[in-house]
Scaffold this active site. Structure first.
Site, PDB file in Angstrom:
ATOM      1  N   TYR A  96      38.598  46.824  53.563  1.00 24.36           N
ATOM      2  CA  TYR A  96      40.143  46.279  53.264  1.00 24.36           C
ATOM      3  C   TYR A  96      40.151  47.278  52.654  1.00 24.36           C
ATOM      4  O   TYR A  96      39.932  48.280  51.100  1.00 24.36           O
ATOM      5  CB  TYR A  96      40.087  45.223  52.924  1.00 24.36           C
ATOM      6  CG  TYR A  96      38.787  45.375  51.582  1.00 24.36           C
ATOM      7  CD1 TYR A  96      39.354  45.454  50.551  1.00 24.36           C
ATOM      8  CD2 TYR A  96      37.338  44.868  51.948  1.00 24.36           C
ATOM      9  CE1 TYR A  96      38.327  45.077  49.155  1.00 24.36           C
ATOM     10  CE2 TYR A  96      35.989  45.474  50.856  1.00 24.36           C
ATOM     11  CZ  TYR A  96      36.769  44.357  49.564  1.00 24.36           C
ATOM     12  OH  TYR A  96      35.660  44.715  48.630  1.00 24.36           O
ATOM     13  N   CYS A  97      42.209  47.042  51.572  1.00 27.94           N
ATOM     14  CA  CYS A  97      42.517  47.553  50.199  1.00 27.94           C
ATOM     15  C   CYS A  97      43.071  46.479  49.803  1.00 27.94           C
ATOM     16  O   CYS A  97      41.941  45.141  50.078  1.00 27.94           O
ATOM     17  CB  CYS A  97      43.615  48.268  50.632  1.00 27.94           C
ATOM     18  SG  CYS A  97      44.860  48.024  51.217  1.00 27.94           S
ATOM     19  N   PHE A  98      43.252  46.452  48.532  1.00 27.08           N
ATOM     20  CA  PHE A  98      44.118  44.765  47.719  1.00 27.08           C
ATOM     21  C   PHE A  98      44.974  44.152  48.331  1.00 27.08           C
ATOM     22  O   PHE A  98      44.435  42.914  49.205  1.00 27.08           O
ATOM     23  CB  PHE A  98      45.115  45.251  46.704  1.00 27.08           C
ATOM     24  CG  PHE A  98      45.104  43.970  45.795  1.00 27.08           C
ATOM     25  CD1 PHE A  98      44.022  43.632  45.118  1.00 27.08           C
ATOM     26  CD2 PHE A  98      46.861  43.663  45.688  1.00 27.08           C
ATOM     27  CE1 PHE A  98      44.791  42.589  44.290  1.00 27.08           C
ATOM     28  CE2 PHE A  98      46.496  42.504  44.705  1.00 27.08           C
ATOM     29  CZ  PHE A  98      45.256  42.062  44.322  1.00 27.08           C
TER      30      PHE A  98
END
EC number: 2.9.1.3
Length: 364
Positions: A96-98
């Site tokens: 995941y990222c933001f």
């Protein structure tokens, strides 16, 4: 390239303790992440910073172009290797990222090009974090709390660890909940604590527990503030009071705050361990100086210094038991007795550790 897999089945991630690759920059990860997440960033802090400036000045397309230029060649290969190495040992990992946008999508594409398919979190960190906070609020409505009380040193944490339906707030907060309760390692961020607590609540409720047991805490554990909804829920809960003889309480406190503490400090500070531990104990005593009052503060410091001299002279820690006994009788016991008297109507049961354990197993 065909659409790469995404998932928003956050409950499954929690219940399976799914390993997570967080591709955000270290500065973002440090503010808070999820249990079982490892930070293997697409861009480091400096790279993220300059790409962010480019985005503000020239827009997304130019920022993406700069990002690809910065993370290319050997740098790109090293980032991909870090991800593939982690996936090799954690084949069920997700990333995941933001917001589940470009960074995690780019990482996912690069991995696919290298023969590794991985699922990314739909909506990223933000969506998962929001879900966990919503689930915490729901969870609080789904269990009946029992609060475990007792004087300092009575062995509440020891008992709590034996109970399958207990939530160890002090363990999650890495703090023993008193002026002397700081651990040698720092407390987690509030976000890390809240995420870990959400995991614990969701997992316990999934196991079918109707009652959950919590140690008697205030609004915070160290510098970690507990969720307001949980504090309110626990404030009306029935109390089970652990009663332990004074001598045993002195032994338990000594073991945790002196003997084991010395071993921890030795591991970290080596030859300087006693100096650092002594400084920390003086700071802890200063924190309660006002409540102790001038005369008692003077006495407790003198007892501590006598114990320290004995340790340096004879390598004996026994003198600290006198110090602990004074702190219990003159500070902690009167304070606890006042609080328990105010909550007498909430007391459901009193007993020793074995009696309470038996009572809680049968309680419905």
């Amino acid at each position: 390239m065909e659409e790469l897999p995404q998932s928003s089945d956050f409950r499954s991630i929690v219940l399976n303790n799914t390993p997570l690759i967080d591709v955000r920059a270290p500065v973002e990860f440090a503010k808070g992440a999820f249990p079982h997440a490892v930070n293997l960033p697409l861009m480091n802090d400096e790279e993220r910073h300059v790409v962010g400036i480019k985005y503000k000045e020239e827009g997304n397309a130019e920022a993406v172009k700069l990002g690809h230029a910065l993370v290319s060649g050997d740098v790109k290969e090293a980032r991909i290797k870090a991800w593939t190495d982690f996936i090799a040992s954690h084949p069920d990992a997700m990333l995941y990222c933001f917001r589940g946008g470009q960074r995690s999508q780019i990482a996912q594409e690069w991995l696919a090009e290298n023969g590794r398919e991985i699922v990314r979190l739909k909506g990223g960190y933000k969506a998962f974090r929001n879900w966990l906070m919503q689930e915490t609020e729901k969870a609080v409505e789904q269990f009946k709390p029992i609060v475990l009380g007792g004087r300092t040193g009575s062995g509440k944490t020891i008992l709590l660890k034996k109970l399958q339906n207990a939530i160890d707030l002090e363990g999650l907060a890495n703090h023993r909940g008193s002026s002397f309760g700081r651990d040698i390692t720092p407390q987690p961020t509030l976000i890390d604590f809240e995420n870990a607590l959400a995991y614990d609540l969701i997992q316990k409720l999934d196991q079918g527990f109707e009652h959950l047991v919590f140690e008697d805490e205030g609004k915070c554990v160290g510098r970690i503030y507990l969720p307001k909804i949980l504090v309110e829920h626990l404030s009306e809960a029935p109390l089970v009071v652990l009663e332990t003889p004074t001598e045993k309480r002195i032994e338990i406190t000594f073991d945790e705050y002196v003997a084991k503490a010395h071993e921890k400090y030795k591991e970290v500070y080596h030859a300087d361990y006693l100096k650092v531990w002594t400084e920390d104990m003086h700071e802890a005593m200063k924190r309660i100086q006002k409540r102790l009052g001038g005369q008692r503060y003077k006495i407790v410091c003198e007892i501590f210094e006598d114990a320290l001299k004995e340790q340096k002279k004879n390598s004996s820690l026994e003198g600290y038991k006198v110090w602990i006994a004074y702190l219990l009788s003159e500070y902690y016991d009167p304070m606890y007795d006042y609080q328990i008297e105010r909550n007498a109507s909430r007391i459901l049961f009193r007993g020793n550790a074995q009696e309470i354990e038996a009572f809680l197993k049968e309680y419905r």
